[in-house]
Design an enzyme around this catalytic site. Structure first.
Site, PDB file in Angstrom:
ATOM      1  N   CYS A  96       0.177   0.028   7.542  1.00  0.00           N
ATOM      2  CA  CYS A  96      -0.304  -0.860   9.297  1.00  0.00           C
ATOM      3  C   CYS A  96       0.776   0.008  10.132  1.00  0.00           C
ATOM      4  O   CYS A  96       2.351  -0.152   9.394  1.00  0.00           O
ATOM      5  CB  CYS A  96      -0.725  -1.714   9.052  1.00  0.00           C
ATOM      6  SG  CYS A  96      -1.936  -1.864   9.898  1.00  0.00           S
ATOM      7  N   CYS A 105      -2.684  -3.191  15.083  1.00  0.00           N
ATOM      8  CA  CYS A 105      -2.816  -2.165  14.186  1.00  0.00           C
ATOM      9  C   CYS A 105      -2.590  -0.739  14.001  1.00  0.00           C
ATOM     10  O   CYS A 105      -3.014   0.048  13.688  1.00  0.00           O
ATOM     11  CB  CYS A 105      -3.472  -2.764  13.419  1.00  0.00           C
ATOM     12  SG  CYS A 105      -3.282  -4.454  12.226  1.00  0.00           S
ATOM     13  N   LYS A 128     -11.922  -6.507   5.569  1.00  0.00           N
ATOM     14  CA  LYS A 128     -11.216  -7.093   6.372  1.00  0.00           C
ATOM     15  C   LYS A 128     -11.673  -8.057   7.997  1.00  0.00           C
ATOM     16  O   LYS A 128     -11.683  -7.226   8.665  1.00  0.00           O
ATOM     17  CB  LYS A 128      -9.732  -6.992   6.635  1.00  0.00           C
ATOM     18  CG  LYS A 128      -8.391  -8.036   7.181  1.00  0.00           C
ATOM     19  CD  LYS A 128      -6.818  -6.701   7.530  1.00  0.00           C
ATOM     20  CE  LYS A 128      -5.710  -7.008   8.307  1.00  0.00           C
ATOM     21  NZ  LYS A 128      -4.689  -6.735   8.399  1.00  0.00           N
ATOM     22  N   ARG A 132       1.558 -14.246  10.647  1.00  0.00           N
ATOM     23  CA  ARG A 132       2.742 -13.174  11.474  1.00  0.00           C
ATOM     24  C   ARG A 132       3.602 -13.686  11.770  1.00  0.00           C
ATOM     25  O   ARG A 132       4.362 -12.874  11.988  1.00  0.00           O
ATOM     26  CB  ARG A 132       1.462 -13.483  12.905  1.00  0.00           C
ATOM     27  CG  ARG A 132      -0.161 -12.887  12.196  1.00  0.00           C
ATOM     28  CD  ARG A 132      -0.828 -13.137  13.840  1.00  0.00           C
ATOM     29  NE  ARG A 132      -1.629 -12.008  13.068  1.00  0.00           N
ATOM     30  CZ  ARG A 132      -3.113 -12.137  13.473  1.00  0.00           C
ATOM     31  NH1 ARG A 132      -2.976 -13.000  14.069  1.00  0.00           N
ATOM     32  NH2 ARG A 132      -4.368 -11.547  13.388  1.00  0.00           N
ATOM     33  N   ARG A 165      -7.456  -8.577  17.226  1.00  0.00           N
ATOM     34  CA  ARG A 165      -7.474  -8.036  16.475  1.00  0.00           C
ATOM     35  C   ARG A 165      -8.968  -7.407  16.522  1.00  0.00           C
ATOM     36  O   ARG A 165      -9.353  -7.072  15.550  1.00  0.00           O
ATOM     37  CB  ARG A 165      -7.165  -7.778  15.305  1.00  0.00           C
ATOM     38  CG  ARG A 165      -5.376  -7.895  15.382  1.00  0.00           C
ATOM     39  CD  ARG A 165      -4.657  -7.830  14.038  1.00  0.00           C
ATOM     40  NE  ARG A 165      -3.197  -7.298  14.595  1.00  0.00           N
ATOM     41  CZ  ARG A 165      -2.485  -8.367  14.341  1.00  0.00           C
ATOM     42  NH1 ARG A 165      -2.797  -8.787  13.354  1.00  0.00           N
ATOM     43  NH2 ARG A 165      -0.871  -7.736  14.234  1.00  0.00           N
ATOM     44  N   GLU A 191     -18.566  -1.082   5.259  1.00  0.00           N
ATOM     45  CA  GLU A 191     -17.559  -1.008   5.273  1.00  0.00           C
ATOM     46  C   GLU A 191     -16.277  -0.367   3.557  1.00  0.00           C
ATOM     47  O   GLU A 191     -16.172   0.694   3.506  1.00  0.00           O
ATOM     48  CB  GLU A 191     -16.923  -2.479   5.475  1.00  0.00           C
ATOM     49  CG  GLU A 191     -16.404  -2.940   7.194  1.00  0.00           C
ATOM     50  CD  GLU A 191     -15.530  -1.634   7.956  1.00  0.00           C
ATOM     51  OE1 GLU A 191     -15.168  -0.177   7.817  1.00  0.00           O
ATOM     52  OE2 GLU A 191     -15.502  -1.743   9.247  1.00  0.00           O
ATOM     53  N   LYS A 200     -10.383  -9.847   2.198  1.00  0.00           N
ATOM     54  CA  LYS A 200      -9.777 -10.112   3.353  1.00  0.00           C
ATOM     55  C   LYS A 200      -9.984 -10.928   4.433  1.00  0.00           C
ATOM     56  O   LYS A 200     -10.984 -10.428   5.518  1.00  0.00           O
ATOM     57  CB  LYS A 200      -8.708  -9.296   3.410  1.00  0.00           C
ATOM     58  CG  LYS A 200      -7.517  -9.867   3.936  1.00  0.00           C
ATOM     59  CD  LYS A 200      -6.369  -9.292   4.311  1.00  0.00           C
ATOM     60  CE  LYS A 200      -4.730 -10.012   4.342  1.00  0.00           C
ATOM     61  NZ  LYS A 200      -4.107  -9.593   5.093  1.00  0.00           N
ATOM     62  N   SER A 207      -2.262 -15.839   3.170  1.00  0.00           N
ATOM     63  CA  SER A 207      -1.166 -16.709   3.946  1.00  0.00           C
ATOM     64  C   SER A 207      -1.621 -17.998   4.400  1.00  0.00           C
ATOM     65  O   SER A 207      -1.213 -19.225   4.023  1.00  0.00           O
ATOM     66  CB  SER A 207      -0.444 -16.589   5.547  1.00  0.00           C
ATOM     67  OG  SER A 207      -0.636 -15.998   6.455  1.00  0.00           O
ATOM     68  N   TYR A 231       0.254 -15.312  -2.664  1.00  0.00           N
ATOM     69  CA  TYR A 231       1.606 -16.176  -2.654  1.00  0.00           C
ATOM     70  C   TYR A 231       2.300 -17.811  -4.377  1.00  0.00           C
ATOM     71  O   TYR A 231       3.363 -17.797  -4.264  1.00  0.00           O
ATOM     72  CB  TYR A 231       1.746 -16.723  -1.401  1.00  0.00           C
ATOM     73  CG  TYR A 231       2.018 -15.605  -0.287  1.00  0.00           C
ATOM     74  CD1 TYR A 231       2.481 -15.003   0.413  1.00  0.00           C
ATOM     75  CD2 TYR A 231       0.779 -15.762   0.009  1.00  0.00           C
ATOM     76  CE1 TYR A 231       2.144 -13.834   0.662  1.00  0.00           C
ATOM     77  CE2 TYR A 231       0.067 -14.402   1.329  1.00  0.00           C
ATOM     78  CZ  TYR A 231       0.782 -13.267   2.038  1.00  0.00           C
ATOM     79  OH  TYR A 231       1.272 -12.280   2.729  1.00  0.00           O
TER      80      TYR A 231
HETATM   81 ZN   LIG Z   1      -1.985  -4.634  10.832  1.00  0.00          ZN
END
Ligand SMILES: [Zn+2]
Length: 322
Positions: free
Chosen positions: A120, A130, A195, A205, A217, A233, A248, A274, A313
């Site tokens: 990205c 992006c 996404k 971020r 975005r 998609e 995601k 996250s 994570y």
């Molecule tokens: Zn990106």
């Protein structure tokens, strides 16, 4: 089927019985550990909003990769924090880039880990979007050409899988063509196919230093209410040559993980993002929730929804528990 002949509690009486009939089993073999690589040496900086997650220089990344491998986790995904940023993300392309150097160092250390790379521009552009900006908008086709070059540079450095996360149209096909025509037909593509423009990316971020400096975005990431569009998609990415398709975030989109798994016969990844991590960690640190149980329950739900692999994570914590 009726009571009292049938008593479903019979098989819940103790852990041995429950284990015998457990339908969904979380395994370490389906976990991917995300990592943030930054310039310098001996750098290991904890991300404030993601306790237990670090920005690390290449040498530290290699050390943690040894630990990840020893825990039986099959792979990592790398995100880069470059030395310099510019409008077109040029620092993402060269062999001296942070991600490229990290891949080489992991290869040199003879680790067997699968190395996946995030493809990205947002971590590398000064505006944080992006893609490249033309006439005030993120320009699709110009961005796709750069992403293909970035993916190729990751393959040259030794990546096993490249993972475009930008949500530009046509990027999977362009990356497949670039890889195949340069002798990297064996490098797989894990596409961030569905996404969504999600509030749950907030802590990332900070970790990746990739917040957009203007606007948001929503002109390229998906609108959260749309499930049919997510299937389109996924279909397009598979047509263009994606080997693995991703949904995601994971938790607010479990229904779509289920749909993708049942509508397409393809490996499905889910990114436990996250914000999903930080909520559980924060509540755990405050003693408001049993963090270990909440983590296992959440990851099991993602698996039960149909995910074959989970980027999380919590990977090391879960591997230790399993
Ligand atoms: Zn990106």
């Amino acid at each position: 089927m009726s009571f009292p002949t049938h008593r479903l509690r019979r098989l819940r009486r103790n852990e041995a019985l429950r284990g015998l009939v457990r339908e969904t089993r979380l395994t370490t073999s389906g976990l991917i550990h995300p990592m943030f690589v930054c310039p310098g040496t001996k750098v290991r900086q904890e991300v404030g909003s993601m306790p237990g997650v670090y920005q690390q220089s290449v040498d530290q990344i290699v050390e943690e990769c040894r630990e990840v491998e020893s825990l039986g986790i099959p792979g990592i995904i790398l995100f880069g924090l470059p030395e310099t940023k510019d409008p077109r993300g040029a620092s993402s392309l060269g062999s001296a880039g942070v991600v490229q150097r990290a891949i080489e160092a992991i290869r040199k250390a003879k680790l067997k880990l699968l190395v996946i790379t995030d493809v990205c521009l947002c971590e590398y552009t000064d505006h944080g979007h992006c893609g490249v900006i033309e006439n005030g908008e993120v320009a699709n086709d110009a961005t796709v050409a750069i992403l293909a070059q970035q993916a190729l540079s990751h393959a040259r450095a030794g990546a096993d899988i490249v993972a475009p996360s930008d949500m530009m149209d046509g990027r999977v096909g362009a990356i497949r063509t670039a890889l195949d025509s340069n002798g990297f037909a064996q490098v797989a593509i894990m596409a961030y196919s569905a996404k969504f423009a999600s509030a749950f990316y907030g802590p990332f971020r900070e970790a990746a230093e990739s917040a957009p400096q203007f606007g948001d975005r929503r002109s390229y990431q998906m609108d959260p209410p749309n499930g049919d569009e997510a299937m389109r998609e996924v279909a397009l990415d598979l047509e263009e040559g994606a080997d693995i398709v991703m949904v995601k975030p994971a938790l607010p989109y479990l229904d779509l993980i289920w749909r993708v798994k049942h509508e397409f016969n393809a490996p499905v990844a889910a990114y436990n993002v996250s914000g999903e991590y930080s909520m559980i960690r924060a509540a755990g640190i405050n003693g408001w929730i049993d963090e270990e149980r909440a983590t296992m329950e959440v990851l099991t739900s993602i698996k039960r929804a149909g995910a074959d692999l989970i980027l999380t994570y919590f990977a090391k914590d879960v591997a230790r528990k399993l």
